[in-house]
Design an enzyme around this catalytic site. Structure first.
Site, PDB file in Angstrom:
ATOM      1  N   ASN A  22       0.907  -1.096   0.084  1.00  0.00           N
ATOM      2  CA  ASN A  22      -0.056  -0.074  -0.018  1.00  0.00           C
ATOM      3  C   ASN A  22       1.120   1.380  -0.015  1.00  0.00           C
ATOM      4  O   ASN A  22       1.610   1.601   1.209  1.00  0.00           O
ATOM      5  CB  ASN A  22      -0.876   0.018   1.371  1.00  0.00           C
ATOM      6  CG  ASN A  22      -1.885   1.238   1.449  1.00  0.00           C
ATOM      7  OD1 ASN A  22      -1.867   2.053   0.500  1.00  0.00           O
ATOM      8  ND2 ASN A  22      -2.366   1.417   2.421  1.00  0.00           N
ATOM      9  N   GLU A  55      -4.676   0.067  -5.064  1.00  0.00           N
ATOM     10  CA  GLU A  55      -5.020   1.548  -5.347  1.00  0.00           C
ATOM     11  C   GLU A  55      -6.118   1.915  -4.548  1.00  0.00           C
ATOM     12  O   GLU A  55      -6.641   3.131  -4.732  1.00  0.00           O
ATOM     13  CB  GLU A  55      -5.519   1.457  -6.848  1.00  0.00           C
ATOM     14  CG  GLU A  55      -4.269   1.221  -7.534  1.00  0.00           C
ATOM     15  CD  GLU A  55      -4.543   0.509  -9.091  1.00  0.00           C
ATOM     16  OE1 GLU A  55      -5.801   0.745  -9.452  1.00  0.00           O
ATOM     17  OE2 GLU A  55      -3.594   0.340  -9.888  1.00  0.00           O
ATOM     18  N   ASP A  81      -0.778  -2.809   9.836  1.00  0.00           N
ATOM     19  CA  ASP A  81      -1.455  -4.011   9.943  1.00  0.00           C
ATOM     20  C   ASP A  81      -2.806  -3.913   9.257  1.00  0.00           C
ATOM     21  O   ASP A  81      -3.265  -5.198   9.061  1.00  0.00           O
ATOM     22  CB  ASP A  81      -1.555  -4.037  11.589  1.00  0.00           C
ATOM     23  CG  ASP A  81      -0.383  -3.975  12.497  1.00  0.00           C
ATOM     24  OD1 ASP A  81       0.482  -5.068  12.152  1.00  0.00           O
ATOM     25  OD2 ASP A  81       0.076  -3.269  13.328  1.00  0.00           O
ATOM     26  N   GLU A  86      -6.864  -6.968   5.894  1.00  0.00           N
ATOM     27  CA  GLU A  86      -7.654  -7.250   4.535  1.00  0.00           C
ATOM     28  C   GLU A  86      -7.328  -8.492   3.892  1.00  0.00           C
ATOM     29  O   GLU A  86      -8.073  -9.429   3.364  1.00  0.00           O
ATOM     30  CB  GLU A  86      -7.461  -6.367   3.517  1.00  0.00           C
ATOM     31  CG  GLU A  86      -8.089  -4.863   3.703  1.00  0.00           C
ATOM     32  CD  GLU A  86      -7.945  -3.992   2.358  1.00  0.00           C
ATOM     33  OE1 GLU A  86      -7.873  -4.650   1.544  1.00  0.00           O
ATOM     34  OE2 GLU A  86      -7.772  -3.091   2.419  1.00  0.00           O
ATOM     35  N   ASP A 178      -6.534   5.338  18.266  1.00  0.00           N
ATOM     36  CA  ASP A 178      -5.914   4.863  17.092  1.00  0.00           C
ATOM     37  C   ASP A 178      -6.866   5.422  15.751  1.00  0.00           C
ATOM     38  O   ASP A 178      -6.359   5.845  14.941  1.00  0.00           O
ATOM     39  CB  ASP A 178      -6.694   3.236  17.074  1.00  0.00           C
ATOM     40  CG  ASP A 178      -5.863   2.353  16.152  1.00  0.00           C
ATOM     41  OD1 ASP A 178      -4.858   2.973  15.556  1.00  0.00           O
ATOM     42  OD2 ASP A 178      -5.814   1.201  16.250  1.00  0.00           O
ATOM     43  N   GLU A 363      -8.610  -1.414  12.680  1.00  0.00           N
ATOM     44  CA  GLU A 363      -9.766  -0.837  11.649  1.00  0.00           C
ATOM     45  C   GLU A 363     -10.995  -0.732  12.636  1.00  0.00           C
ATOM     46  O   GLU A 363     -11.234  -1.229  13.424  1.00  0.00           O
ATOM     47  CB  GLU A 363      -9.949  -1.908  10.679  1.00  0.00           C
ATOM     48  CG  GLU A 363      -8.901  -2.402   9.870  1.00  0.00           C
ATOM     49  CD  GLU A 363      -8.118  -1.219   9.187  1.00  0.00           C
ATOM     50  OE1 GLU A 363      -8.947  -0.593   8.354  1.00  0.00           O
ATOM     51  OE2 GLU A 363      -6.881  -0.715   9.463  1.00  0.00           O
TER      52      GLU A 363
END
Length: 372
Positions: A22, A55, A81, A86, A178, A363
């Site tokens: 990424n 992307e 992480d 994912e 976070d 996340e």
């Protein structure tokens, strides 16, 4: 050092690696660092790379879920992480997840968090390092080609979602830091320091019920084979054991220790008497961030969820002291009466109202009852 009973696989030589990268992660240097630091080392070790640049969000998830992965010996994630989260969940959506999860995964730190990379560096016995040094150490582990297993935790929510998590689940203070600090991504790992100070200023209390199944004295050894556990290179994750009681090909492992969220927890579980928390964090690896050694006792596949919770009533000074001590992993030595730590096999958290951010592997999730 490898503990007795650790079984290691070895990557073939020459080796073919799919690198999922990424370019936006952390402070946006992942691609440059990969070319400058990682690529020359991998070439030396006869590891041929195919680079897949993400992307958009979920790009890596779709890639590993839908693609024929048989041409690669290992999947390498160069990011924070979030990208590994994912990848793990994309792999678990495949009909052939049981076989695909045997493919070694490797994490190379390219984000601002890098908790799993820091944990693996710690298990490997290396000195505490960050940034390029940590990247070099993790690349070196990949070059050596040894891989072992890593625990995964199955999380399910009241709205029927199911996630597979390799790092931790949080609610309250740590999750707020976070997510609130996302806007300071350009600061790299310093974003968490700034976020901590901001969240300290407006310290919030969260109401809910926390319950858990304590880990028995036999923990720390290999567990019942129904607990899925994924392979790793870097000494990172992979090997999923077949779940008990499921014969349908491709069906996901059953949450054998849990009852449905609508029902009360089993009688042999512990229900925490307090219902007001500053934070709840269930972590399965040692590090919460490059500079946060939260669970010094954790190991890659100890079959344990290391559950921390902080009761309401703690002062800001005491909380700050705990976070400063956590950089060295000495926070439990402070014997703070508000901070509780218990190794568990399973847990359930039921917020009284949908307040506060929940996070899984960093996340954000909607706030709702969850168990793992």
């Amino acid at each position: 050092l490898p503990s007795p009973g650790d079984s290691y696989g070895v990557l073939p030589r020459p080796c073919r690696a799919l690198v999922l990268l990424n370019p936006q992660s952390g402070s946006g240097r992942a691609l440059d660092d990969f070319q400058a630091v990682v690529q020359p080392m991998l070439a030396e070790a006869e590891i041929a790379t195919t680079i897949f640049i993400t992307e958009r969000p979920h790009h890596a998830h779709e890639k590993v879920r839908d693609e024929d992965l048989s041409q690669w010996d290992t999947l390498v994630v160069m990011s924070g992480d979030g990208l590994l989260y994912e990848v793990v969940n994309g792999l678990m959506e495949r009909p052939d997840w049981k076989d695909t999860m045997k493919k070694p995964l490797c994490i190379l730190p390219g984000g601002s968090g890098n908790a799993l990379a820091a944990s693996i560096n710690y298990y490997a016995g290396y000195d505490h390092v960050a940034k390029k040094k940590l990247l070099t150490n993790c690349t070196f582990i990949l070059c050596k080609g040894l891989h072992t297993q890593m625990d995964l935790v199955s999380l399910s929510t009241a709205s029927g979602k199911r996630f597979f998590s390799f790092l931790g689940f949080g609610w309250g203070f740590i999750s707020d830091v976070d997510i609130d600090s996302e806007k300071y991504r350009w600061l790299g790992s310093a974003r968490f320091t700034l976020g901590t100070l901001q969240c300290l200023a407006k310290l919030r209390v969260y109401q809910g019920r926390l319950s858990y199944l304590p880990a028995g004295p036999e923990q720390g050894t290999a567990l019942a084979p129904r607990d899925p556990s994924v392979p790793v290179t870097n000494g990172q994750a992979s090997h999923v054991l077949p779940p008990a009681g499921t014969d349908v090909p491709g069906s996901l492992p059953t949450d054998s220790l849990l009852v449905p969220l609508g029902q009360p927890v089993p009688a042999h579980w512990t229900v925490v008497p307090e219902e007001e928390f500053v934070l709840v964090y269930a972590i399965y690896q040692s590090h919460l961030g490059t500079n946060l050694l939260m669970a010094p006792a954790a190991r890659l596949h100890d079959g344990c969820i290391h559950l921390f919770y902080m009761k309401a009533g703690i002062s800001r000074v005491a909380l700050l002291k705990l976070f400063l001590a956590m950089s060295r992993g000495t926070h439990l030595d402070l014997n703070c009466p508000h901070l509780c730590y218990v190794p568990v096999r399973a847990f359930r958290l039921e917020p009284r109202v949908a307040a506060g951010i929940m996070t899984v592997d960093g996340e954000a999730l909607a706030c709702e009852p969850v168990q793992g």
